[in-house]
Design an enzyme around this catalytic site. Structure first.
Site, PDB file in Angstrom:
ATOM      1  N   HIS A  69       0.691  -1.099   0.083  1.00  0.00           N
ATOM      2  CA  HIS A  69       0.516   0.428  -0.001  1.00  0.00           C
ATOM      3  C   HIS A  69       0.695   1.429  -0.073  1.00  0.00           C
ATOM      4  O   HIS A  69       1.354   1.390   0.777  1.00  0.00           O
ATOM      5  CB  HIS A  69      -0.747  -0.090   1.651  1.00  0.00           C
ATOM      6  CG  HIS A  69      -1.849  -1.178   1.275  1.00  0.00           C
ATOM      7  ND1 HIS A  69      -1.554  -2.727   1.594  1.00  0.00           N
ATOM      8  CD2 HIS A  69      -3.050  -1.229   1.133  1.00  0.00           C
ATOM      9  CE1 HIS A  69      -2.575  -3.145   2.146  1.00  0.00           C
ATOM     10  NE2 HIS A  69      -3.678  -2.372   1.093  1.00  0.00           N
ATOM     11  N   GLY A  94      -3.431  -3.909  11.526  1.00  0.00           N
ATOM     12  CA  GLY A  94      -3.912  -4.367  10.167  1.00  0.00           C
ATOM     13  C   GLY A  94      -5.552  -4.274  10.332  1.00  0.00           C
ATOM     14  O   GLY A  94      -6.201  -4.306   9.709  1.00  0.00           O
ATOM     15  N   PRO A  95      -5.720  -5.249  10.866  1.00  0.00           N
ATOM     16  CA  PRO A  95      -7.078  -5.250  11.110  1.00  0.00           C
ATOM     17  C   PRO A  95      -7.724  -3.725  12.058  1.00  0.00           C
ATOM     18  O   PRO A  95      -7.411  -3.637  12.947  1.00  0.00           O
ATOM     19  CB  PRO A  95      -7.957  -6.371  12.334  1.00  0.00           C
ATOM     20  CG  PRO A  95      -6.390  -7.482  12.604  1.00  0.00           C
ATOM     21  CD  PRO A  95      -5.664  -5.891  12.038  1.00  0.00           C
ATOM     22  N   ASP A 113      -9.281   6.958   7.535  1.00  0.00           N
ATOM     23  CA  ASP A 113     -10.231   6.518   7.357  1.00  0.00           C
ATOM     24  C   ASP A 113     -11.479   5.287   8.497  1.00  0.00           C
ATOM     25  O   ASP A 113     -12.395   5.370   8.572  1.00  0.00           O
ATOM     26  CB  ASP A 113     -11.034   6.949   6.382  1.00  0.00           C
ATOM     27  CG  ASP A 113     -11.393   8.944   5.450  1.00  0.00           C
ATOM     28  OD1 ASP A 113     -11.193   9.291   6.206  1.00  0.00           O
ATOM     29  OD2 ASP A 113      -9.604   8.682   4.971  1.00  0.00           O
ATOM     30  N   GLY A 114     -10.723   4.287   7.539  1.00  0.00           N
ATOM     31  CA  GLY A 114     -11.076   3.194   7.765  1.00  0.00           C
ATOM     32  C   GLY A 114     -11.243   2.739   9.182  1.00  0.00           C
ATOM     33  O   GLY A 114     -12.119   1.889   9.524  1.00  0.00           O
ATOM     34  N   ILE A 162     -10.249   8.638   1.124  1.00  0.00           N
ATOM     35  CA  ILE A 162     -10.235   7.240   0.071  1.00  0.00           C
ATOM     36  C   ILE A 162     -10.192   6.265   0.850  1.00  0.00           C
ATOM     37  O   ILE A 162      -9.145   6.069   1.924  1.00  0.00           O
ATOM     38  CB  ILE A 162      -8.795   7.760  -1.111  1.00  0.00           C
ATOM     39  CG1 ILE A 162      -9.277   9.044  -1.890  1.00  0.00           C
ATOM     40  CG2 ILE A 162      -8.960   6.372  -1.777  1.00  0.00           C
ATOM     41  CD1 ILE A 162     -10.313   8.206  -2.887  1.00  0.00           C
ATOM     42  N   HIS A 216      -4.066   3.079  -3.581  1.00  0.00           N
ATOM     43  CA  HIS A 216      -4.153   2.767  -2.020  1.00  0.00           C
ATOM     44  C   HIS A 216      -3.944   0.998  -1.678  1.00  0.00           C
ATOM     45  O   HIS A 216      -2.554   0.971  -0.763  1.00  0.00           O
ATOM     46  CB  HIS A 216      -5.852   2.375  -2.049  1.00  0.00           C
ATOM     47  CG  HIS A 216      -6.312   1.786  -0.776  1.00  0.00           C
ATOM     48  ND1 HIS A 216      -5.876   1.905   0.823  1.00  0.00           N
ATOM     49  CD2 HIS A 216      -6.312   0.331  -0.203  1.00  0.00           C
ATOM     50  CE1 HIS A 216      -5.609   1.862   1.818  1.00  0.00           C
ATOM     51  NE2 HIS A 216      -6.051   0.257   1.699  1.00  0.00           N
ATOM     52  N   GLU A 226     -17.396  -4.285  24.885  1.00  0.00           N
ATOM     53  CA  GLU A 226     -16.585  -5.911  24.688  1.00  0.00           C
ATOM     54  C   GLU A 226     -15.215  -6.056  23.529  1.00  0.00           C
ATOM     55  O   GLU A 226     -14.681  -6.278  23.785  1.00  0.00           O
ATOM     56  CB  GLU A 226     -17.516  -6.898  25.030  1.00  0.00           C
ATOM     57  CG  GLU A 226     -18.531  -7.580  25.655  1.00  0.00           C
ATOM     58  CD  GLU A 226     -20.057  -6.957  25.394  1.00  0.00           C
ATOM     59  OE1 GLU A 226     -20.265  -6.988  25.879  1.00  0.00           O
ATOM     60  OE2 GLU A 226     -19.700  -5.522  24.292  1.00  0.00           O
ATOM     61  N   HIS A 229     -21.348 -18.152  32.986  1.00  0.00           N
ATOM     62  CA  HIS A 229     -22.198 -18.024  32.213  1.00  0.00           C
ATOM     63  C   HIS A 229     -21.504 -18.211  31.078  1.00  0.00           C
ATOM     64  O   HIS A 229     -22.382 -18.268  29.845  1.00  0.00           O
ATOM     65  CB  HIS A 229     -23.216 -16.323  32.147  1.00  0.00           C
ATOM     66  CG  HIS A 229     -23.802 -16.005  33.317  1.00  0.00           C
ATOM     67  ND1 HIS A 229     -22.945 -15.664  33.889  1.00  0.00           N
ATOM     68  CD2 HIS A 229     -24.937 -15.706  33.702  1.00  0.00           C
ATOM     69  CE1 HIS A 229     -23.310 -14.650  35.056  1.00  0.00           C
ATOM     70  NE2 HIS A 229     -24.353 -15.183  34.674  1.00  0.00           N
ATOM     71  N   ASP A 265     -32.077 -16.801  31.030  1.00  0.00           N
ATOM     72  CA  ASP A 265     -31.643 -15.775  29.553  1.00  0.00           C
ATOM     73  C   ASP A 265     -31.919 -16.741  28.596  1.00  0.00           C
ATOM     74  O   ASP A 265     -31.836 -15.678  26.550  1.00  0.00           O
ATOM     75  CB  ASP A 265     -30.390 -15.512  29.481  1.00  0.00           C
ATOM     76  CG  ASP A 265     -30.411 -14.414  30.834  1.00  0.00           C
ATOM     77  OD1 ASP A 265     -31.161 -13.777  30.978  1.00  0.00           O
ATOM     78  OD2 ASP A 265     -29.053 -14.008  31.289  1.00  0.00           O
ATOM     79  N   HIS A 317     -28.288 -15.537  24.676  1.00  0.00           N
ATOM     80  CA  HIS A 317     -27.127 -15.752  25.953  1.00  0.00           C
ATOM     81  C   HIS A 317     -26.020 -16.762  25.877  1.00  0.00           C
ATOM     82  O   HIS A 317     -25.288 -17.153  26.560  1.00  0.00           O
ATOM     83  CB  HIS A 317     -27.724 -15.267  27.124  1.00  0.00           C
ATOM     84  CG  HIS A 317     -27.587 -13.888  26.688  1.00  0.00           C
ATOM     85  ND1 HIS A 317     -28.646 -13.168  25.705  1.00  0.00           N
ATOM     86  CD2 HIS A 317     -27.193 -12.546  27.998  1.00  0.00           C
ATOM     87  CE1 HIS A 317     -29.059 -12.241  26.282  1.00  0.00           C
ATOM     88  NE2 HIS A 317     -28.248 -11.745  27.176  1.00  0.00           N
ATOM     89  N   ARG A 357     -21.880 -20.097  35.501  1.00  0.00           N
ATOM     90  CA  ARG A 357     -23.540 -19.388  36.955  1.00  0.00           C
ATOM     91  C   ARG A 357     -23.789 -20.380  37.682  1.00  0.00           C
ATOM     92  O   ARG A 357     -23.958 -19.684  39.194  1.00  0.00           O
ATOM     93  CB  ARG A 357     -24.769 -18.990  35.176  1.00  0.00           C
ATOM     94  CG  ARG A 357     -25.590 -17.810  36.544  1.00  0.00           C
ATOM     95  CD  ARG A 357     -27.256 -18.539  35.664  1.00  0.00           C
ATOM     96  NE  ARG A 357     -27.644 -17.487  36.669  1.00  0.00           N
ATOM     97  CZ  ARG A 357     -29.945 -17.696  36.485  1.00  0.00           C
ATOM     98  NH1 ARG A 357     -29.696 -18.932  35.477  1.00  0.00           N
ATOM     99  NH2 ARG A 357     -30.137 -17.169  37.768  1.00  0.00           N
TER     100      ARG A 357
END
Length: 718
Positions: free
Chosen positions: A48, A143-144, A185-186, A217, A292, A443, A493, A501, A505, A552
């Site tokens: 890139h 990266g992610p 931006d990502g 972009i 890019h 989370e 749980h 629940d 869940h 639980r």
């Protein structure tokens, strides 16, 4: 007379220099960053180039000392793990050519010119996205998109907490680092960044400065396709200071001033929204998505170099002497800052020896002496049965007094997760010494923030939620495992046993999903002794994250469990009667173990089926034991039944038949659900008897251990 092309090149470069408000050397340095990054991508034929070319002015300031008009970010190539370095995170990790170039120019040995030329090649120290375990100077795996900026929030939390804990009036800056981020931006489109940045604003993390590459972009094209919100207003609503810089192509004065303003602002984090042009200098691809994620092409790179001041179109991977000298001077300033800090820490050590020793222990990832001495031991016939989440609570409070590095919290489920450290205050804007982090219902960010806290050093972060909601956090949990961060995940749980629940869940596939992840310990304790082992495993596993799964509901006591046995990951919790091999082996985890014990006793008394029960609180640790020990627990050639209120997948290596979950759960009282789905002792005994009879009629029992094991990876690892 010069050829016309040569004159055109000179005219373009002269025009750029004339429009630039800084010094010629500054512009030449920035252009060198741009062309080196483009050369790396071109040589690899992958990568890139656009973002590094647009972000080069930011990088130049972040790697320049304040004496040279830079940001004055403290770092040291000769001591990249210096505790008080200012952290840098490239959140848009696809732009990593930029970071490798800066590490090279600054003298980091992992990023030699040879390594720049080996960009994205097998075994190089310059992989396709930043990897902290591969390259010195890289803090986290990014990266992610969104992970890096969220990690940075964790780093800022760690620095603020450590500073509040160990700084003294006479030594106010032993831990005083800032955290700088470049993101795109990502990153800001990903939900995780919103979660993390919302919390950062609430906590007033003033030492966090984010440089937002606002290049308009994405891969698909202009951000107008999907991203038209007002980022400035959103971050101001989060409680951030937001500054805007409209141009870095023609000078750095505005960015320089914005960074200084960010450094001065101590009560809130700062986002600097910087308008850039992706692929800057490329005559045909600047400002376009085509720059890019693909090499520019040799002809285009030559054109780029002909347009950028100080660059020679005929040369690749070129760093002129004056540019090299400039960055060598900046690196020397970093060395001076490190040396000054070391001298100051020596004085601190004399004045505050216990604090200094504790800091050294924490940053060396050493456990305090006697840390496991107070872990509870369950006495069969005396101590009260309870849910394993309550045993977890007892364990965390047993180790916490001797492990001040243990810091974390829950995603708004502290009471249900039973993870409150007694006597520990909350980490808040005005109480940074607190050890309990109120993550809120976030989370994914919670897990990523814990990664950042661990990456900072001196911390052993933990976080908690229901096991099913690990699904929200999996992206960051995977980064924990990849990065070798020993984050502790407390997941309560943990089955249909959460009851009323219902299936939204109730985790079914989650245990197998986590077990399938490399370098991840998954512990599911059956009683208090096994829970103590789980915490000992977790704290000793500095380079491996651990998921501690908790029930639980109440589990019945186990007569023959011990912490030492459970530390092997699996052990015989109920031996068969007599000296001969058993007729049946049951292997189970968590709340299903005591049910198997009851079933085994019934099989012996009612059918004379001599049954062994193996508890396997941690498959990963069990599989690390010697083959002889594994076979002593699970012979492989005896009918073996696995019992776990989770997916059957993964148990086939240990058992001939499985009682597990093959569909989603239901809402209802937990004991009724266990019976309905086949986990009651009566059904377990019935299926065990059927399994024994099946192989009696079949004539032979396949030996589960009679198969080869292949090692397919070849060569050296990072």
């Amino acid at each position: 007379m010069e050829p016309p092309t040569k004159r055109i090149h000179t005219d373009h470069q002269t025009a750029q220099l004339n429009s630039y408000s800084g010094t010629p050397l500054e512009l030449k340095c920035i252009n060198t960053i741009r062309t080196l990054a483009a050369d790396m991508v071109q040589q690899a034929n992958s990568g890139h180039p656009g973002a590094p070319m647009g972000c080069a002015p930011m990088a130049h300031l972040l790697w320049s000392a304040s004496t040279s008009g830079g940001a004055g970010r403290n770092h040291c190539a000769s001591s990249p793990d210096w505790w008080n370095r200012d952290r840098f995170v490239l959140s848009n990790g696809h732009a990593c050519a930029l970071q490798y170039v800066m590490l090279h120019l600054s003298g980091y040995e992992d990023c030699s010119m040879e390594q720049l030329k080996a960009f994205r090649q097998v075994g190089s120290a310059t992989p396709g996205h930043p990897e902290n375990f591969c390259t010195k100077g890289i803090e986290v795996c990014t990266g992610p998109l969104g992970q890096g900026i969220s990690n940075a929030v964790g780093m800022a939390i760690a620095a603020k907490h450590l500073g509040a804990t160990y700084n003294t009036p006479d030594f106010p800056s032993i831990i005083s680092s800032k955290t700088y981020v470049i993101c795109g931006d990502g990153c800001l489109q990903e939900g995780i960044s919103g979660e993390a940045c919302s919390l950062a604003g609430h906590l007033g993390l003033g030492d966090l400065i984010v440089l937002y590459d606002d290049n308009h972009i994405t891969i698909d094209g202009d951000t107008d396709l999907a991203f038209t919100e007002d980022v400035k207003m959103r971050y101001e609503a989060y409680g951030w200071q937001v500054l805007t810089v409209d141009d870095v192509a023609n000078g750095l004065d505005d960015l320089r001033a914005a960074i200084e303003e960010g450094k001065k602002t101590t009560d809130k984090p700062t986002l600097i929204k910087i308008r850039t042009a992706i692929g800057f200098g490329s005559p045909n691809k600047e400002g376009k998505a085509s720059s890019h994620g693909a090499p520019l092409g040799t002809t285009e790179i030559e054109a780029v170099k002909s347009r950028l001041y100080g660059q020679d179109p005929a040369k690749s991977f070129n760093v002129e002497e004056d540019v090299a000298a400039y960055y060598k001077e900046q690196a020397a300033e970093g060395d001076k800052a490190h040396s000054a800090w070391e001298a100051n820490f020596g004085k601190y050590k004399e004045a505050h020896p216990s604090k200094a020793a504790e800091l050294e222990r924490r940053f060396n990832n050493e456990l305090a002496e006697g840390i496991f001495d107070d872990l509870p031991t369950f006495v069969y016939g005396k101590d009260k049965a309870n849910a394993t989440r309550k045993f977890s609570e007892a364990c965390i409070n047993a180790v916490a007094p001797k492990a001040p590095e243990l810091m974390g919290g829950s995603a708004d489920l502290t009471g249900s997760n039973c993870c409150q450290i007694k006597g520990a205050g909350d980490f808040q804007k005005d109480s940074p010494m607190g050890r309990m982090v109120r993550f809120g219902v976030r989370e994914h960010a919670m897990a990523a923030i814990c990664n950042g806290m661990f990456a900072h050093g001196g911390m052993r972060p933990f976080c908690a939620t229901f096991l099913q909601f690990a699904g929200y956090a999996l992206g960051a949990m995977r980064c924990s495992a990849l990065s070798k961060f020993g984050v502790i995940y407390i997941m309560t749980h943990d089955s249909i046993g959460l009851g009323e629940d219902g299936p939204t869940h109730q985790p079914v596939e989650m245990l197998e999903s986590l077990r399938a992840m490399p370098n991840m310990n998954v512990c599911r304790a059956a009683d208090a002794n096994e829970m103590a082992a789980a915490y000992q495993i977790a704290l000793k596993s500095v380079g491996t994250p651990t998921v501690i799964c908790c029930t639980r509901g109440t589990v019945s006591p186990l007569e023959h469990s011990t912490r030492d046995k459970a530390m092997k990951g699996g052990y015989i919790v109920l031996p068969e009667e007599g000296d001969a091999a058993p007729d049946l082996v049951m292997v189970a985890t968590g709340s299903e173990v005591w049910r198997c014990v009851d079933a085994a006793k019934a099989l012996q008394s009612e059918h004379s089926i001599r049954t062994r029960v193996v508890s396997m609180p941690c498959q990963e640790v069990f599989l690390q034991q010697a083959q002889e020990y594994q076979r002593s627990c699970l012979p492989g050639n005896v009918p073996t039944l696995s019992v776990e209120a989770s997916s059957e997948h993964g148990w086939h290596r240990f058992s001939h038949a499985q009682i597990g979950m093959t569909r989603f759960g239901m809402s209802g009282p937990l004991e009724q659900l266990f019976v309905k789905f086949g986990f009651g002792a009566e059904n377990v005994a019935s299926k065990g008897k059927e399994l024994v009879e099946f192989y009696k009629n079949h004539g032979s029992v396949p030996d589960l251990n009679a198969r080869p094991t292949f090692i397919n990876f070849s060569g050296a690892d990072h």
